[in-house]
Design a protein around this motif. Structure first.
Motif, mmCIF file in Angstrom:
data_model
loop_
_atom_site.group_PDB
_atom_site.id
_atom_site.type_symbol
_atom_site.label_atom_id
_atom_site.label_comp_id
_atom_site.label_asym_id
_atom_site.label_seq_id
_atom_site.Cartn_x
_atom_site.Cartn_y
_atom_site.Cartn_z
ATOM 1 N N ALA A 38 -6.546 7.325 -6.401
ATOM 2 C CA ALA A 38 -6.197 7.090 -4.993
ATOM 3 C C ALA A 38 -7.126 6.066 -4.361
ATOM 4 O O ALA A 38 -6.699 5.234 -3.544
ATOM 5 C CB ALA A 38 -6.254 8.415 -4.228
ATOM 6 N N LEU A 81 1.307 6.165 -7.116
ATOM 7 C CA LEU A 81 0.263 7.193 -7.174
ATOM 8 C C LEU A 81 0.849 8.587 -7.354
ATOM 9 O O LEU A 81 0.290 9.425 -8.061
ATOM 10 C CB LEU A 81 -0.589 7.129 -5.909
ATOM 11 C CG LEU A 81 -1.779 8.106 -5.846
ATOM 12 C CD1 LEU A 81 -2.720 7.865 -7.009
ATOM 13 C CD2 LEU A 81 -2.514 7.965 -4.516
ATOM 14 N N LYS A 96 0.832 4.050 -3.010
ATOM 15 C CA LYS A 96 0.389 5.421 -2.796
ATOM 16 C C LYS A 96 1.534 6.420 -2.817
ATOM 17 O O LYS A 96 1.361 7.549 -3.286
ATOM 18 C CB LYS A 96 -0.359 5.525 -1.463
ATOM 19 C CG LYS A 96 -1.720 4.849 -1.491
ATOM 20 C CD LYS A 96 -2.522 5.149 -0.239
ATOM 21 C CE LYS A 96 -3.928 4.583 -0.353
ATOM 22 N NZ LYS A 96 -4.746 4.844 0.838
ATOM 23 N N ASN A 148 0.828 -1.207 0.000
ATOM 24 C CA ASN A 148 0.000 0.000 0.000
ATOM 25 C C ASN A 148 0.865 1.261 0.000
ATOM 26 O O ASN A 148 0.560 2.249 -0.690
ATOM 27 C CB ASN A 148 -0.919 -0.016 1.223
ATOM 28 C CG ASN A 148 -1.879 1.172 1.231
ATOM 29 O OD1 ASN A 148 -2.617 1.392 0.288
ATOM 30 N ND2 ASN A 148 -1.851 1.942 2.311
ATOM 31 N N SER A 206 -6.155 2.580 -5.536
ATOM 32 C CA SER A 206 -4.917 2.047 -4.952
ATOM 33 C C SER A 206 -5.168 1.251 -3.672
ATOM 34 O O SER A 206 -4.327 0.450 -3.265
ATOM 35 C CB SER A 206 -3.944 3.198 -4.668
ATOM 36 O OG SER A 206 -4.476 4.069 -3.673
#
Length: 434
Positions: free
Chosen positions: A74, A50, A46, A42, A77
């Motif tokens: 977002a 991201l 991000k 994660n 994700s």
């Protein structure tokens, strides 16, 4: 030294044997490792992936849409750690099957919810893109977008419940048939609003920016939002009236769009003339009205017409002949004045007409269109016209009808002078005091 090594080896074997025998410790360790791996994935998604995507999105020409796209990406994700947990929970050793199945189902439900929220964001993005079209105000799609969101969340709810129950979604859908009556009752307003939105959109009944008037709901202002369930109207006192969408179909309302598109706003107001002041024009009155330049053509043509008619029909009898009246001449003056006025639309209907007389007097109505639809400008144009007409009315020997006030009665009783529209007149006292 060797004895110490044997002791340490025995202790390690004891700890290892205890760890192997403690299945719950192995399961918890596996879950912690799985959670740490999901957190790391994660973080990478991000913080790195991201961030790179958002930098690319910032170079797009549409900044508002870029912000929406960033929010959708977002949200998507969050699927990465859920997928890792869903796929890796089966590899955790000694984890009970039911607990592993529940964690996998919970991850699946989370993925479905995340996809539904992301799809809702995409629908919002599509609506924002549509709002940039020049004809978006004429054909709003916000109501349809809200219906699509309801369908998305409804389907997501069924899939999430099916995932948590580890059952086929078709099983839940088969049970919805028995709940159709309940759903119709629960979503009655939504169904009515959906039908109303379709009718409003297809018939082009209202648009954002339209001035509508709905007295039964105290709505009188501009439409600022058209949604599935409600239409918001900002009244002229800056309050907001929320109207249920279906009531715009079941009840009547007034839309002033036609006036706004025509570029002119109607003036329809009457001067109430005192009927006791109406009469024929004598030589003195005719000389007085002949001073007005706006009446020269009218008086010349009218007098020629009256002379011909009287010569053919009246046969010298003055009482049977046609003569000019002060109110007819004033009506012609008002019509000529409005035609020459720079703020009156010459291409729209223009009338100066008499209405039915009553106990309040003889109404002389003006029906015309101002060349401005701006409220303040329209009121100024209308006020200027009637200021002039009221002030010039005594020049034609006419008076406005007005109920007497207390001061008028006091002047009449004391025998003082009162204004009759043509000058000051000495009024005789009706009674003497003392």
């Amino acid at each position: 030294m060797i004895s110490h090594l044997y002791i340490a080896s025995d202790s390690l074997q004891i700890l290892t044997r205890g760890y192997v025998e403690n299945v719950w410790l192995q399961a918890m360790t596996g879950l912690l490792l799985l959670g740490a791996f999901a957190w790391a994935a994660n973080w990478v998604a991000k913080r790195i992936v991201l961030t790179l995507l958002l930098r690319l999105i910032d170079h797009l020409p549409f900044r508002v849409e870029a912000a929406h796209i960033g929010a959708v990406v977002a949200r998507l994700s969050n699927i990465v750690p859920a997928l890792i947990i869903q796929s890796g929970v089966a590899a955790v050793p000694h984890l009970p099957v039911r607990l592993a199945g529940f964690i996998a189902s919970l991850s699946t439900a989370f993925i479905i919810l995340t996809l539904a929220i992301a799809l809702s964001g995409l629908l919002t993005l599509g609506n924002d893109l549509y709002q940039r079209r020049p004809d978006a105000a004429n054909r709003p799609i916000k109501g349809y977008v809200q219906v699509a969101k309801l369908l998305v969340y409804g389907a997501a709810s069924i899939l999430m419940i099916a995932a948590l129950m580890d059952q086929s979604p078709l099983l839940l859908l088969s049970g919805l048939g028995a709940m159709a009556a309940v759903l119709m009752l629960v979503f009655k307003d939504t169904i009515l609003s959906l039908v109303a939105s379709v009718q409003i959109g297809s018939n082009d009944m209202i648009r954002v920016g339209d001035w509508i008037e709905m007295p039964q709901l105290d709505a009188n202002g501009d439409v600022i939002d058209i949604a599935l369930h409600t239409v918001k109207v900002q009244n002229f006192d800056r309050t907001i009236t929320t109207i249920p969408t279906h009531r715009l179909i079941s009840e009547s309302f007034r839309n002033w769009r036609g006036m706004q598109e025509s570029g002119g706003r109607r003036i329809m107001r009457a001067l109430v003339i005192d009927q006791n002041s109406v009469g024929f024009l004598d030589e003195t009155g005719l000389a007085a009205v002949a001073r007005f330049g706006l009446l020269r053509t009218y008086l010349h043509d009218k007098q020629d017409d009256l002379s011909r008619w009287n010569g053919d029909h009246a046969a010298g009898n003055r009482l049977d002949g046609r003569r000019l009246t002060n109110i007819g001449t004033f009506r012609a003056y008002v019509l000529a004045y409005l035609r020459a006025h720079p703020n009156i639309r010459p291409d729209q209907t223009l009338l100066v007409r008499q209405l039915a007389p009553s106990e309040h007097g003889l109404p002389l109505e003006i029906y015309a269109f101002a060349n401005s639809i701006v409220w303040a400008e329209y009121e100024c144009i209308q006020a200027d016209i009637f200021d002039h007409l009221i002030a010039i009315l005594p020049e034609f020997g006419l008076r406005l009808f007005q109920r007497p006030a207390g001061s008028d009665l006091g002047q009449l009783m004391s025998g003082t002078r009162i204004w009759n529209g043509q000058g000051a007149l000495e009024a005789r006292a009706l009674c003497q005091v003392g």
